[in-house]
Motif scaffolding. Structure first.
Motif, PDB file in Angstrom:
ATOM      1  N   ILE A   1      -2.491   2.481  28.697  1.00  0.00           N
ATOM      2  CA  ILE A   1      -2.738   1.620  27.537  1.00  0.00           C
ATOM      3  C   ILE A   1      -4.065   1.994  26.881  1.00  0.00           C
ATOM      4  CG2 ILE A   1      -3.286  -0.750  26.839  1.00  0.00           C
ATOM      5  CD1 ILE A   1      -1.154  -1.652  28.935  1.00  0.00           C
ATOM      6  N   ALA A   2      -5.104   2.177  27.690  1.00  0.00           N
ATOM      7  CA  ALA A   2      -6.412   2.547  27.140  1.00  0.00           C
ATOM      8  C   ALA A   2      -6.332   3.873  26.391  1.00  0.00           C
ATOM      9  CB  ALA A   2      -7.448   2.626  28.259  1.00  0.00           C
ATOM     10  N   THR A   3      -5.607   4.813  26.947  1.00  0.00           N
ATOM     11  CA  THR A   3      -5.456   6.109  26.293  1.00  0.00           C
ATOM     12  C   THR A   3      -4.721   5.958  24.964  1.00  0.00           C
ATOM     13  OG1 THR A   3      -5.458   7.277  28.397  1.00  0.00           O
ATOM     14  CG2 THR A   3      -4.482   8.429  26.530  1.00  0.00           C
ATOM     15  N   LEU A   4      -3.635   5.210  24.972  1.00  0.00           N
ATOM     16  CA  LEU A   4      -2.823   5.079  23.759  1.00  0.00           C
ATOM     17  C   LEU A   4      -3.500   4.252  22.674  1.00  0.00           C
ATOM     18  CD1 LEU A   4       0.690   4.716  25.380  1.00  0.00           C
ATOM     19  CD2 LEU A   4      -0.289   6.730  24.255  1.00  0.00           C
ATOM     20  N   THR A   5      -4.444   3.396  23.042  1.00  0.00           N
ATOM     21  CA  THR A   5      -5.165   2.655  22.007  1.00  0.00           C
ATOM     22  C   THR A   5      -6.147   3.550  21.263  1.00  0.00           C
ATOM     23  OG1 THR A   5      -6.820   1.878  23.589  1.00  0.00           O
ATOM     24  CG2 THR A   5      -4.962   0.402  23.123  1.00  0.00           C
ATOM     25  N   GLY A   6      -6.267   4.789  21.707  1.00  0.00           N
ATOM     26  CA  GLY A   6      -7.102   5.765  21.012  1.00  0.00           C
ATOM     27  C   GLY A   6      -6.472   6.305  19.745  1.00  0.00           C
ATOM     28  N   CYS A   7      -5.229   5.925  19.477  1.00  0.00           N
ATOM     29  CA  CYS A   7      -4.616   6.296  18.196  1.00  0.00           C
ATOM     30  C   CYS A   7      -4.339   5.014  17.423  1.00  0.00           C
ATOM     31  CB  CYS A   7      -3.340   7.123  18.395  1.00  0.00           C
ATOM     32  SG  CYS A   7      -1.924   6.232  19.041  1.00  0.00           S
ATOM     33  N   GLN A   8      -4.222   5.130  16.135  1.00  0.00           N
ATOM     34  CA  GLN A   8      -4.087   3.952  15.290  1.00  0.00           C
ATOM     35  C   GLN A   8      -2.864   3.116  15.650  1.00  0.00           C
ATOM     36  OE1 GLN A   8      -4.367   4.672  11.099  1.00  0.00           O
ATOM     37  NE2 GLN A   8      -3.798   2.588  10.565  1.00  0.00           N
ATOM     38  N   ALA A   9      -1.735   3.773  15.896  1.00  0.00           N
ATOM     39  CA  ALA A   9      -0.509   3.025  16.211  1.00  0.00           C
ATOM     40  C   ALA A   9      -0.669   2.234  17.506  1.00  0.00           C
ATOM     41  CB  ALA A   9       0.676   3.988  16.315  1.00  0.00           C
ATOM     42  N   GLY A  10      -1.306   2.824  18.500  1.00  0.00           N
ATOM     43  CA  GLY A  10      -1.519   2.129  19.773  1.00  0.00           C
ATOM     44  C   GLY A  10      -2.457   0.951  19.627  1.00  0.00           C
ATOM     45  N   ALA A  11      -3.538   1.130  18.879  1.00  0.00           N
ATOM     46  CA  ALA A  11      -4.481   0.036  18.660  1.00  0.00           C
ATOM     47  C   ALA A  11      -3.816  -1.114  17.913  1.00  0.00           C
ATOM     48  CB  ALA A  11      -5.698   0.548  17.893  1.00  0.00           C
ATOM     49  N   GLU A  12      -2.985  -0.776  16.937  1.00  0.00           N
ATOM     50  CA  GLU A  12      -2.284  -1.819  16.175  1.00  0.00           C
ATOM     51  C   GLU A  12      -1.321  -2.603  17.058  1.00  0.00           C
ATOM     52  OE1 GLU A  12      -0.486   0.184  12.848  1.00  0.00           O
ATOM     53  OE2 GLU A  12      -2.403   0.424  11.822  1.00  0.00           O
ATOM     54  N   VAL A  13      -0.631  -1.911  17.959  1.00  0.00           N
ATOM     55  CA  VAL A  13       0.298  -2.606  18.858  1.00  0.00           C
ATOM     56  C   VAL A  13      -0.458  -3.598  19.733  1.00  0.00           C
ATOM     57  CG1 VAL A  13       1.842  -2.317  20.841  1.00  0.00           C
ATOM     58  CG2 VAL A  13       2.055  -0.806  18.880  1.00  0.00           C
ATOM     59  N   VAL A  14      -1.580  -3.177  20.294  1.00  0.00           N
ATOM     60  CA  VAL A  14      -2.359  -4.071  21.157  1.00  0.00           C
ATOM     61  C   VAL A  14      -2.850  -5.270  20.364  1.00  0.00           C
ATOM     62  CG1 VAL A  14      -4.510  -4.277  22.470  1.00  0.00           C
ATOM     63  CG2 VAL A  14      -3.029  -2.322  22.829  1.00  0.00           C
ATOM     64  N   MET A  15      -3.333  -5.043  19.164  1.00  0.00           N
ATOM     65  CA  MET A  15      -3.873  -6.141  18.356  1.00  0.00           C
ATOM     66  C   MET A  15      -2.782  -7.098  17.874  1.00  0.00           C
ATOM     67  SD  MET A  15      -7.090  -5.701  18.441  1.00  0.00           S
ATOM     68  CE  MET A  15      -7.646  -6.850  17.225  1.00  0.00           C
TER      69      MET A  15
END
Length: 122
Positions: free
Chosen positions: A96-110
């Motif tokens: 999860i931490a790795t994938l939040t390094g891209c915009q799509a991943g950060a948007e999903v978490v938020m």
């Protein structure tokens, strides 16, 4: 696959090969969602493969990898209450931490409420 991608020589792997590896890992996660060791190593594989490579992060996101990691996190950690799998938890958090390094991943978490779950674990 996880051990192969952890090795420094994996930085020379082409994007199409990464995509094939990620498709294989995600297919296994999808086919065997209750196999704890497989889920642990699949999440670690995602974290190692995506690392600093935004193109691989985008591939994982496009193939639905974040959803599989989140489902694993929820099954093995949040739904088990007092008896979570700490190995899967750590591996999922790495992915999860790795994938939040891209915009799509950060948007999903938020946007998904996952941030609240992660903050509750602190």
């Amino acid at each position: 696959i996880c051990n192969m991608l952890e090795h420094p020589a994996s930085k020379n792997i082409s994007l199409p090969v990464y995509q094939q590896l990620i498709e294989t890992v995600l297919g296994l996660m999808n086919q065997y969602p209750h196999y704890e060791e497989l889920i642990e190593f699949a999440c670690l594989t995602i974290a190692h493969a995506a690392g600093d490579n935004h193109a691989v992060k985008d591939i994982v996101m496009q193939l639905g990898g974040f959803d599989l990691v989140r489902a694993a996190f929820e099954e093995f950690v949040t739904q088990k209450g007092e008896n979570p799998s700490l190995e899967v938890k750590d591996a999922c958090l790495c992915a999860i931490a790795t994938l939040t390094g891209c915009q799509a991943g950060a948007e999903v978490v938020m946007n998904s409420g996952l941030l609240d779950i992660l903050l509750a674990l602190l």
